[in-house]
Design a protein around this motif. Sequence first.
Motif, short mmCIF file in Angstrom:
data_model
loop_
_atom_site.label_atom_id
_atom_site.label_comp_id
_atom_site.label_asym_id
_atom_site.label_seq_id
_atom_site.Cartn_x
_atom_site.Cartn_y
_atom_site.Cartn_z
N GLY A 1 47.04 29.00 39.59
CA GLY A 1 46.94 30.06 38.60
C GLY A 1 45.90 29.83 37.53
O GLY A 1 45.92 30.49 36.49
N ALA A 2 44.98 28.92 37.76
CA ALA A 2 43.96 28.59 36.76
C ALA A 2 42.69 29.44 36.89
O ALA A 2 41.71 29.17 36.21
CB ALA A 2 43.59 27.12 36.87
N CYS A 3 42.71 30.45 37.74
CA CYS A 3 41.55 31.30 37.99
C CYS A 3 40.36 30.45 38.45
O CYS A 3 39.23 30.63 38.00
CB CYS A 3 41.19 32.14 36.76
N ALA A 4 40.66 29.48 39.33
CA ALA A 4 39.63 28.58 39.83
C ALA A 4 39.48 28.67 41.34
O ALA A 4 38.85 27.82 41.95
CB ALA A 4 39.95 27.15 39.41
N GLU B 1 35.20 38.06 33.21
CA GLU B 1 34.06 37.50 33.93
C GLU B 1 34.45 36.40 34.92
O GLU B 1 33.92 36.33 36.03
CB GLU B 1 33.00 36.99 32.96
N MET B 2 35.37 35.50 34.53
CA MET B 2 35.77 34.42 35.42
C MET B 2 36.42 34.96 36.68
O MET B 2 36.16 34.49 37.79
CB MET B 2 36.73 33.46 34.70
N GLU B 3 37.26 35.97 36.53
CA GLU B 3 37.91 36.58 37.69
C GLU B 3 36.87 37.23 38.60
O GLU B 3 36.92 37.08 39.83
CB GLU B 3 38.94 37.61 37.25
N ALA C 1 36.24 35.57 47.65
CA ALA C 1 37.27 36.22 48.45
C ALA C 1 36.63 37.04 49.57
O ALA C 1 35.50 37.50 49.46
CB ALA C 1 38.13 37.12 47.58
N GLU C 2 37.41 37.21 50.63
CA GLU C 2 36.96 38.04 51.75
C GLU C 2 37.41 39.48 51.53
O GLU C 2 38.44 39.73 50.92
CB GLU C 2 37.59 37.53 53.06
N CYS D 1 46.86 36.01 39.79
CA CYS D 1 47.12 35.09 38.67
C CYS D 1 46.65 35.66 37.35
O CYS D 1 47.04 35.18 36.28
CB CYS D 1 46.49 33.72 38.92
N GLN D 2 45.82 36.69 37.40
CA GLN D 2 45.25 37.27 36.18
C GLN D 2 45.94 38.58 35.77
O GLN D 2 45.51 39.23 34.81
CB GLN D 2 43.76 37.51 36.37
N ILE D 3 47.01 38.92 36.46
CA ILE D 3 47.77 40.13 36.11
C ILE D 3 49.10 39.68 35.51
O ILE D 3 49.92 39.04 36.18
CB ILE D 3 48.03 41.01 37.34
N THR D 4 49.31 39.98 34.24
CA THR D 4 50.53 39.59 33.55
C THR D 4 51.58 40.68 33.67
O THR D 4 51.32 41.86 33.39
CB THR D 4 50.24 39.31 32.06
#
Length: 106
Positions: free
Chosen positions: A42-45, A66-68, A75-76, A86-89
């Motif tokens: 979940g670290a957006c890595a 930007e990181m996402e 991703a494919e 991981c970026q959706i709360t």
Amino acid sequence: MPKITYIDHEGNERTVEAKNGESVMETAIKNSIPGIDADCGGACACATCHVYVDEAFMGKVGEQQEMEKSMLDFAENVQANSRLSCQITVSDALDGLRVTTPESQH
């Protein structure tokens, strides 16, 4: 508690309760949802929690940072409604959220 429906690439659905403040990815992992690997925890890595967000919820899940956007390059089959889960709360506004996992996360 908000409910999230996870749909795999074959159309199989599973609806689970989610806790506000957790991510859609965390909810998937805690509920053993197949198709979300979450290799980075979940670290957006990475992009192994890639999902397609139902169009009805695109305005509610927030904008990509930007990181996402950078991670989605790995991703494919990225589409306009692609997000890293991981970026959706999770919040009450996302009750009924439907996300579909891609055929592959690698």
